[in-house]
Enzyme design. Structure first.
Site, PDB file in Angstrom:
ATOM      1  N   ASP A 229      23.965 -43.074 -48.280  1.00 16.90           N
ATOM      2  CA  ASP A 229      23.232 -43.078 -47.738  1.00 16.90           C
ATOM      3  C   ASP A 229      21.703 -43.473 -47.343  1.00 16.90           C
ATOM      4  O   ASP A 229      21.453 -43.869 -48.470  1.00 16.90           O
ATOM      5  CB  ASP A 229      22.948 -41.279 -48.377  1.00 16.90           C
TER       6      ASP A 229
HETATM    7  C1  BGC Z   1      20.825 -37.492 -44.524  1.00 18.33           C
HETATM    8  C2  BGC Z   1      22.506 -38.347 -43.791  1.00 18.33           C
HETATM    9  C3  BGC Z   1      21.852 -39.218 -42.106  1.00 18.33           C
HETATM   10  C4  BGC Z   1      21.183 -40.187 -42.328  1.00 18.33           C
HETATM   11  C5  BGC Z   1      20.522 -40.727 -41.711  1.00 18.33           C
HETATM   12  C6  BGC Z   1      19.969 -38.941 -44.652  1.00 18.33           C
HETATM   13  O1  BGC Z   1      18.751 -38.866 -44.931  1.00 18.33           O
HETATM   14  O2  BGC Z   1      21.369 -37.238 -45.543  1.00 18.33           O
HETATM   15  O3  BGC Z   1      23.365 -37.789 -43.489  1.00 18.33           O
HETATM   16  O4  BGC Z   1      23.163 -39.489 -42.483  1.00 18.33           O
HETATM   17  O5  BGC Z   1      20.296 -39.866 -42.973  1.00 18.33           O
HETATM   18  O6  BGC Z   1      20.171 -40.560 -41.343  1.00 18.33           O
END
Ligand code: BGC
Length: 753
Positions: A229
């Site tokens: 993530d």
């Molecule tokens: C979120 C993800 C997301 C990623 C990219 C993160 O903060 O938890 O779900 O895909 O950012 O935006």
């Protein structure tokens, strides 16, 4: 396959290998021009395409796209085909925009209604969550675009999401929190999996070898890529060792250097790095190979979003058949959400919708409705003028539809709610309106359950969750009877927050949280405790009625390597064509481990014309009966009778029968001096070896020690004693340690056969 990956791996320098293991910027992987390795683009996800340029993470700057219903709504459709259709549409948009991987779906479990990100997740039930996720993944990937199943695993709260350490026992992980991912991985092979921010039992998911390699790859056979993530990496080198292939977004070369240094100083094995690089190359290769020119029709996708939303909405109350509305009557819509619906959640999934259809606009297709704004959403404060106008409006209309729910400031990615209440200004509005008009329908827009203090004052309640940009059209089609509600709740609604099983342990103390409720999440808890709930899991009304009949269970007894077929008939007894979600639950009638009363193991959505009957089939394999047994690190069915329940909700079981299931595997049991008498007597081999011996000892022991207690009581007491107690309590010299060891050896040998 276009790339010769084996050859490329040999040609890459250590520095190039390390560089491939992290992003070039926010949304791209790195290219190695020298070897013609291109970069690919990933974008959010999960219910629409949020494509930003390389430097921007601001959802407002994303390209115009279509916001489909969020997972909170989608799961209520209980419709795999619908999720696949949405997935295909997302895949087309990604192809057209040259996005190789869309970041979603998210299949974390709704442990607490307070989790700010519940709107992005499907359910409290792992089976439903995994079926929905698998269907979406299949749709997207059928268009040659990858998905990223997220957030692996147990990302169930936003509070301290990047540091929190969740203490969860393995059975609970396997049966609840991992099971949602397992089904989706095994059925749909997502191109990528995104690890979560949190820690599980001490380890950050981004460097948890047990999670990313032992479970995901070795147990489940996953062969795709694992990415982090955004910002989830703690120790990049440990991550490589654990099986985290790609760090996102860029670490601006810092972690790449750490990888290079660690290989050079012998702390990281090149083989581990090669494995990650190989998986990155395979992903890039697959993405490039699947690239095609695709056109998509924005308006058609908007229509699809409306169709999906219509099948997700859940009718929760319909007293006096207040719905569908009669166009000939005087109707007013009250509430800002009628004009400006809240249809998506805040954070990374926020879509820059190319258009939004409000209920007020959509109502024009049916009749003239009056409108009063009623409340504001910028702050929780009653505007006396708006309130007065709304009450006046309600006075001279026959029916009042109040559009209410949670404003964005109440729930979002990045923080959790601290209560389940709706804004006080909306509650006051509903209270005041109900004093002047008894014919009220409330349409709720929210990502997670709310308390309903006004429940008895209204006649109709339609839950649309965060239903996507076309929600206004879907809501009006349902309100006016052009469509018939068919959604069912994918989560239980507790009466009050304090009833929720996680209440005493959410969001934890500092960085520590204990999942002490174990497997008893959602209805598994409320059913076990026989608690009243506002609405049970699987609940939802229709404008028509369904009758269940003719349950057929293919066998009376099976062994756990066989498949059981279950069928029943569903008949539409009402006057409108409608859809019913037929739900199958399984419960172990008697079990030596603590198990839920029932668990969802099958569901089918059927469409029926008035008077029509359809037969619905389910097949149940070992997993439908098994629990996760840590003694064998595997799923295990304990021999016995299992109840098969078919119903219209988890608390409205219409048909039931049972089946005996035999286990093909045995639990390793070894008895010792410290095994209790009760444990030995509970297995047939134990009874055979120790025979009436224990009973005799028991008689003599209690004869001399305690006067006047009956044999039953004496036996109940001695069952709790260890075997070593027998020898010390028997006066015969031949009953000694040597004797007991011989008896135990004999018993243990029999058990091993
Ligand atoms: C979120 C993800 C997301 C990623 C990219 C993160 O903060 O938890 O779900 O895909 O950012 O935006």
């Amino acid at each position: 396959m276009k790339m010769n990956i084996k050859k490329i791996l040999k040609e890459l320098t250590l520095e190039e290998k390390a560089s491939l293991c992290s992003g070039a910027d926010f949304w791209h992987t790195k290219a190695v021009e020298r070897l013609a390795i291109p970069q690919i683009m990933v974008s959010d996800g999960p219910h629409g395409l949020r494509k930003n340029d390389e430097d921007s993470a601001n959802p407002q700057e994303a390209i115009k796209a279509v916001c489909f219903p969020t997972a909170s709504a989608l799961a209520c459709s209980f419709d795999r085909n619908l999720l696949t259709a949405m997935g295909k549409a997302l895949g087309e948009e990604c192809q057209a925009e040259k996005v190789s991987v869309i970041l979603g779906p998210g299949c974390n479990i709704k442990r607490s209604p307070l989790c700010g990100r519940n709107f992005e997740y499907f359910s409290e039930d792992p089976y439903l969550a995994s079926e929905m996720a698998a269907a979406q993944i299949k749709g997207v990937q059928s268009k040659g675009v990858g998905t990223s199943l997220k957030h692996f695993a147990a990302n169930n709260q936003e509070t301290r999401r990047m540091t929190v350490n969740e203490r969860i026992d393995e059975r609970t992980l396997r049966e609840i929190y991992l099971a949602a991912f397992e089904g989706a991985v095994k059925q749909a092979s997502p191109w990528t999996v995104m690890c979560s921010y949190n820690r599980i039992n001490g380890y950050h998911s981004s460097q948890n070898k047990w999670l990313l390699t032992d479970v995901l790859r070795n147990d489940w056979g996953y062969d795709g890529l694992v990415m982090s993530d955004w910002g989830a990496v703690d120790d990049r080198v440990e991550g490589i060792k654990a099986g985290l292939d790609l760090e996102m977004p860029a670490s601006f070369g810092k972690n790449d250097k750490m990888i290079v240094d660690s290989v050079n100083n012998g702390k990281l094995n090149m083989k581990a790095l090669d494995k990650c690089v190989e998986r990155v190359l395979k992903l890039v290769d697959k993405a490039e190979d699947s690239r095609n020119t695709c056109e998509w029709d924005m308006e058609a996708h908007h229509e699809l979003a409306a169709k999906i939303a219509e099948q997700c909405a859940v009718l929760l109350k319909n007293d006096d058949d207040i719905l569908p509305l009669n166009k000939e009557e005087k109707i007013c819509f009250i509430g800002e959400f009628a004009d400006k619906p809240r249809y998506q959640g805040g954070g990374s999934s926020h879509i820059n919708s190319f258009k939004v259809t409000s209920a007020l606009e959509a109502a024009k297709d049916f009749c003239k409705v009056e409108y009063a704004q009623g409340y504001i959403t910028t702050e929780d404060k009653t505007d006396p003028k708006l309130l007065e106008q709304a009450v006046e409006c309600a006075k001279y209309n026959d029916k009042v539809v109040i559009f209410a729910g949670l404003p964005e400031s109440f729930e979002s990615e990045g923080f959790d709610r601290s209560h389940m209440r709706m804004p006080e200004c909306q509650l006051e509005l509903i209270r005041e309106v109900s004093k002047v008009n008894k014919n009220i329908v409330v349409v709720l827009h929210n990502g997670s359950p709310v308390e309903l203090p006004f429940f008895d004052d209204i006649k109709g309640l339609l839950e649309v969750y965060l239903g996507g940009q076309a929600i206004g059209k879907a809501a009006c089609d349902l309100l006016f009877g052009k469509a018939v509600p068919s959604g069912k709740l994918a989560e239980s609604w507790c009466m009050k927050l304090e009833d929720n099983p996680s209440y005493l342990n959410f969001p934890g103390v500092g960085d520590e949280i204990n999942y002490s409720e174990g497997i008893f999440v959602g209805y598994r808890y409320y059913d076990k405790k026989k608690m009243e709930v506002r609405f049970p899991f699987g609940y939802g009304l229709s404008y028509t009625q369904f009758e269940y009949s003719d349950l057929v269970i293919s066998e009376n007894e099976i062994s756990d390597d066989q498949t059981l077929t279950v069928s029943c008939n569903i008949t539409n007894k009402g006057k409108m064509t409608g859809m019913e979600v037929v739900q199958l639950y399984v419960g172990d009638k008697e079990s030596s481990v603590s198990r839920p009363v029932k668990e969802l193991k099958g569901f089918e959505k059927v469409s029926l014309r008035p008077g029509e009957t359809k037969k619905v089939f389910f097949s149940l394999d070992k997993r439908a009966f098994a629990y996760y047994e840590t003694a064998i690190n595997d799923w295990f069915v304990e021999y016995g009778e299992f109840e098969i329940m078919i119903g219209s909700s988890s608390r409205d079981i219409r048909l039931s029968g049972s089946v005996y299931v035999n286990s093909k595997s045995k639990l390793p049991v070894q008895f010792t001096f410290n095994s209790t008498v009760g444990d030995v007597l509970s297995c047939s081999e134990g009874r055979e070896v120790f025979g009436g011996f224990i009973e005799k000892i028991c008689c003599s022991m209690f004869d001399s020690a305690v006067s006047g207690i009956g044999m039953d009581m004496a036996m109940a007491m001695i069952r709790e004693a260890p075997l070593r107690g027998i020898i010390t309590n028997d006066s015969r010299p031949e009953i000694n340690r040597v004797w007991l060891q011989e008896m135990l050896d004999k018993l243990n040998a029999m058990l091993e056969e």
